[in-house]
Design a protein around this motif. Structure first.
Motif, PDB file in Angstrom:
ATOM      1  N   TRP A   1       0.831  -1.207   0.097  1.00 62.62           N
ATOM      2  CA  TRP A   1       0.024  -0.023  -0.104  1.00 62.62           C
ATOM      3  C   TRP A   1       1.013   1.256   0.030  1.00 62.62           C
ATOM      4  O   TRP A   1       0.481   2.357  -0.525  1.00 62.62           O
ATOM      5  CB  TRP A   1      -0.895  -0.211   1.137  1.00 62.62           C
TER       6      TRP A   1
ATOM      7  N   PHE B   1       1.474   2.045  -3.639  1.00 61.60           N
ATOM      8  CA  PHE B   1       0.367   2.427  -4.072  1.00 61.60           C
ATOM      9  C   PHE B   1       0.342   4.157  -3.714  1.00 61.60           C
ATOM     10  O   PHE B   1       0.069   4.823  -4.883  1.00 61.60           O
ATOM     11  CB  PHE B   1      -0.736   1.878  -3.797  1.00 61.60           C
ATOM     12  N   ASP B   2       0.436   4.245  -2.295  1.00 58.24           N
ATOM     13  CA  ASP B   2       0.144   5.739  -2.048  1.00 58.24           C
ATOM     14  C   ASP B   2       1.361   6.718  -2.701  1.00 58.24           C
ATOM     15  O   ASP B   2       1.105   7.765  -3.187  1.00 58.24           O
ATOM     16  CB  ASP B   2       0.276   5.777  -0.467  1.00 58.24           C
ATOM     17  N   ARG B   3       2.610   6.053  -2.739  1.00 49.62           N
ATOM     18  CA  ARG B   3       3.679   6.881  -3.418  1.00 49.62           C
ATOM     19  C   ARG B   3       3.218   7.165  -4.992  1.00 49.62           C
ATOM     20  O   ARG B   3       3.857   8.252  -5.523  1.00 49.62           O
ATOM     21  CB  ARG B   3       5.154   6.259  -3.304  1.00 49.62           C
ATOM     22  N   SER B   4       2.599   6.608  -5.463  1.00 50.92           N
ATOM     23  CA  SER B   4       2.127   6.558  -6.850  1.00 50.92           C
ATOM     24  C   SER B   4       0.988   7.744  -7.257  1.00 50.92           C
ATOM     25  O   SER B   4       0.933   8.214  -7.980  1.00 50.92           O
ATOM     26  CB  SER B   4       1.571   5.440  -7.647  1.00 50.92           C
ATOM     27  N   GLU B   5       0.507   8.044  -5.866  1.00 54.38           N
ATOM     28  CA  GLU B   5      -0.518   8.896  -5.987  1.00 54.38           C
ATOM     29  C   GLU B   5       0.074  10.582  -5.863  1.00 54.38           C
ATOM     30  O   GLU B   5       1.262  10.366  -5.341  1.00 54.38           O
ATOM     31  CB  GLU B   5      -1.684   8.791  -4.799  1.00 54.38           C
ATOM     32  N   SER B   6      -0.825  11.378  -6.134  1.00 47.64           N
ATOM     33  CA  SER B   6      -0.215  12.721  -5.674  1.00 47.64           C
ATOM     34  C   SER B   6       0.379  12.805  -4.257  1.00 47.64           C
ATOM     35  O   SER B   6      -0.434  12.409  -3.494  1.00 47.64           O
ATOM     36  CB  SER B   6      -1.404  13.692  -5.817  1.00 47.64           C
TER      37      SER B   6
ATOM     38  N   LYS C   1      -2.032  14.269  -1.604  1.00 50.17           N
ATOM     39  CA  LYS C   1      -3.336  13.298  -1.475  1.00 50.17           C
ATOM     40  C   LYS C   1      -3.101  12.241  -0.168  1.00 50.17           C
ATOM     41  O   LYS C   1      -2.231  11.385  -0.217  1.00 50.17           O
ATOM     42  CB  LYS C   1      -3.541  12.658  -2.720  1.00 50.17           C
TER      43      LYS C   1
ATOM     44  N   PRO D   1      -3.976   8.798   1.759  1.00 55.69           N
ATOM     45  CA  PRO D   1      -4.375   7.571   1.368  1.00 55.69           C
ATOM     46  C   PRO D   1      -5.917   7.569   1.286  1.00 55.69           C
ATOM     47  O   PRO D   1      -6.582   7.809   2.327  1.00 55.69           O
ATOM     48  CB  PRO D   1      -3.769   6.624   2.446  1.00 55.69           C
ATOM     49  N   GLN D   2      -6.446   6.926   0.247  1.00 57.61           N
ATOM     50  CA  GLN D   2      -7.783   6.595   0.100  1.00 57.61           C
ATOM     51  C   GLN D   2      -8.408   5.368   0.448  1.00 57.61           C
ATOM     52  O   GLN D   2      -9.448   5.227   0.864  1.00 57.61           O
ATOM     53  CB  GLN D   2      -8.194   6.922  -1.544  1.00 57.61           C
TER      54      GLN D   2
END
Length: 143
Positions: free
Chosen positions: A40, A43-48, A51, A53-54
């Motif tokens: 995860w 994944f979080d690092r791939s987001e803005s 942002k 974590p969703q």
């Protein structure tokens, strides 16, 4: 005859990662990485970067129980949840042995941030159970 369906339990919450890690401890589950990512955190690092974590998910390492998904929602919890989990901590036990086992599990979960609301002791018809709240205020029972 209809076939049995697998299902996922989804929690709406403010802090998916924090709540998921709590429930991993409660259930003995492990983090379940999202498709295409090893963790995860990846994944979080791939987001803005700004942002929050969703999502965060966890699964039964034996593959028997349902996947549990935690998703961020903007609104807070206002009233009692309409669905709760019964955590089967005393399966097969009765009387004082059951109550002692449930209380030991209650104490373990309180140390993780859960809140004990009340203990319902056996009444001759029903066995004991303990009503709790998780770290986001969702009710659940130790049964």
């Amino acid at each position: 005859m209809p076939s049995v369906k697998k299902f996922q339990v989804t929690f709406d919450c403010a802090e998916p990662t924090r709540l998921a890690r709590f429930w991993c401890e409660v259930l003995g589950y492990v983090a379940s990485p999202p498709d295409g990512f090893a963790t995860w955190d990846d994944f979080d690092r791939s987001e803005s970067p700004d942002k929050e974590p969703q999502y965060f998910a966890c699964t039964d390492p034996a593959g028997e129980g349902p996947r549990v998904l935690f998703q961020r929602v903007p609104e807070g919890k206002v009233v009692k949840n309409r669905l709760h989990l019964d955590v089967r901590a005393g399966t097969g036990l009765v009387g004082e042995e059951r109550l002692a086992t449930l209380k030991a599990e209650r104490d373990r979960l309180v140390a993780l941030g859960a809140v004990c609301l009340y203990v319902m002791e056996a009444d001759g018809e029903n066995e004991s159970c303990i009503v709790m709240q998780d770290i986001a205020g969702n009710e659940f029972c130790l049964d």
